[in-house]
Structure formats: C-alpha cells, structure tokens
Design an enzyme around this catalytic site. Sequence first.
Site: not given
Length: 353
Positions: A127, A151, A155
């Site tokens: 991302s 989050y 990644k």
Amino acid sequence: MSQKAILVTGGAGYIGSHTVIELLEAGREVVIYDNLYNASYEAVERIEKITGKKPIFYKADVLDKKALLEVFSRHSIGSVIHFAGLKAVGESTKIPLDYYYNNITGTIVLLQAMKEANIKNIVFSSSATVYGEPPVIPIPETSPTDAKSPYGRTKLFVEHIIRDLCTAEKDWNAALLRYFNPAGAHPTGQLGENPTGIPNNLMPYFAQVAIGKRDHLSIFGKDYPTRDGTCIRDYIHVVDLAKGHLAALKKLEDNPGCVEYNLGTGVGSTVLEMVHAFIKAVGRDLPYVITDRRAGDVPNLTADPTKANIELNWKAEKSLEEACASLWKWQQNCPEGLSKDAKVPDECIINYL
Ligand SMILES: NC(=O)c1ccc[n+]([C@@H]2O[C@H](COP(=O)([O-])OP(=O)(O)OC[C@H]3O[C@@H](n4cnc5c(N)ncnc54)[C@H](O)[C@@H]3O)[C@@H](O)[C@H]2O)c1
C-alpha cells in the site's frame, strides 16, 4: 505465461474479485482462497456470471497451514497473489494485535506452506501507506518508507519479510505492489466494494449518501497546502489495478527476485474534485460538510508510476469519470451489498484451525 493455476488469497474481496475476473478472462485457471471474513460467497457466484467461467473456491484461512497444503496438493499452483488481510487504518489502531496476527503471521504461514509445496512466486498487496508522509511528490518507489499506523506497518513488515526471503533463497520471486487509492467498480455494475458497517473510504461512503443510507459526507480538513485545501489522493480504477496484477505475474516469469511497484495513475485529485466528479455521475447535488482534519491524514499521496509503466508495460487507463460512473451503477444495482447469507457448498470449506 506458465499454464499452472494461480492461488488468489482474499479473492472474494474487492480488489481480489476484480483481479480474478481479469485472470479468468485472460484464460488463466484460478483458485480463490478466502475465509469470507470481509466478503460474501455471492462475489464468487457473480464472478462466474460475469465471466461465464467458474473459479475454484475454498473457504479457508491463510493462518491454516494444513488447509493451504491441502489446496496446494489438490491443484497445480504456479503463483500466489496474496490479497488476504485486514485493511482498515482506523481499526488497526484499536486492535493492533489482530492486524499483526492476521496480516503478518498469516503471510508467514502462507510463505511457509508455499515453500513446502515448492511454489516460489508471490504478488503481494502492499500500500502507498508505507510511504508515511513522503518528502517528494509524485512518490517514487525509492522514497523512504515510514508507515504511520499498525495497518501500514503490517504492510511494511511483510515487504521486509518477503524481501529477506528473496535475498536468502534465490529461487523466490516477488512483486510488492503498492496500491494508491482503489476506486470504482466493475463496469457491469455487478461487483464492487462491499463494505460491512460504516465504509472507511471516501467513495463507498459518499455512494451510500447518494442512495440515502447516510446523511452526508464529512470532508476532513480544508486547510491542507493543496490547490483547494483538501487532501490529494491518486484514485486508480479497480479494473486498472486488477490488470496490474496480471502484468506483475508476467514480470515474475523473468526471475526478477523481489521488485516493488507503485500502482497508481500519477495524477492526484483533491477530495473536493472527487466529490464533484461523483456528484456529476449521480446527476444531482449531494450533501457534504467540511470538518476538522483527521489524525494521520497526509496532504498528498500521488504515485510516480513510471517504473510500473516501463518494467511491467502497464498503465492505468480508466478515467475518474469511469470510476465514479461504475461505482454509482454498482451502488444502485446492489444498495444492500452482497448477501452475507449466500451458502458456501460444503465441499468448498476447509478448516483445521
Ligand atoms: N482497498 C484499499 O484501499 C487498499 C489499498 C491498499 C492496499 N490494500 C490491500 O489490498 C488487499 C485487498 O484489499 P481489498 O480492498 O480488496 O479488501 P477486502 O477486505 O475486500 O479483501 C480482503 C479479503 O481477504 C479476506 N481475508 C482476510 N483475512 C483472511 C484470512 N486470514 N484468510 C483468508 N482470507 C482472509 C477477506 O475475507 C476479504 O475477502 C488487502 O491486503 C489490503 O490491505 C487495499
């Protein structure tokens, strides 16, 4: 392309289902592997309706190594596209352990199972959030990484794990795809983002305002250093994004080792520009208000997609107008989202957890 099948974890989800459609339409055999935590079996049925081809489906968890090995033994898999994960930035600050466990441990278990089954090609959903607050816009892949949320860190950590694996074992190949802001839906209006509860992202939220499910949209902050004061994002049509995965799979055939690519358009739009583009697609005014900034939002995330354009021979082609029109078509066709009750055939369920 190798004729072996592709395992798509999270293949019943938003980006995964669109990618499965592109794979099937390109003549590839697909095995979807999804625990349906944030998806519905109806997505699988709709994929079949759109393509006329039935993908193989398993309701199973990436944390379940035995289930993965069973699927690998049943099918001749050449590569894995790994979408499965939890994806809400805000939620990740409240339940970080769930995010680290599902996204990081889940990926480690998947990589271990792949290694045991001698499958060594992976495309990973990363991302733009790994860039934190980037010093240069548009953002090249060489920009420093500095994820700001649990989050985002899942990644970034998974990127490191896969890179370390490819460094240690030269027969692995990986494409780490850093998505910018996926938007829109399938042009048939049969598939799209299917958020449970309150949508986290701007466009699905605004679409729910348009069908009267929500009162109004809140735009967080109008004092950013941008042309109209609202944040700038690089919105990429989900079908373009899906096609980027086919290009990445093809790249893995050249044995590149571990490679990172930005998947974005290279053109940033402000939140207000996006809001007006959607209002135009709907054809009537929609209510929105400007509120305070939201913690963690950075002013501008716009991709420099040159590396993907050149090395993957891939380019985002669809316009913002197409993204808005397809989203509106999908929202009207399916105002309640896909059914959570669609029954998964018993033979598709594997669970050793
Ligand atoms: N949508 C975005 O804005 C965006 C942006 C950048 C990156 N990504 C990443 O792309 C991937 C796909 O995103 P999406 O928008 O399609 O999300 P999504 O929630 O629609 O899809 C993810 C899918 O993974 C499944 N899943 C979750 N945990 C699982 C597990 N342990 N085992 C098996 N299946 C599991 C869910 O049921 C769901 O179908 C995610 O990894 C996400 O973090 C998304």
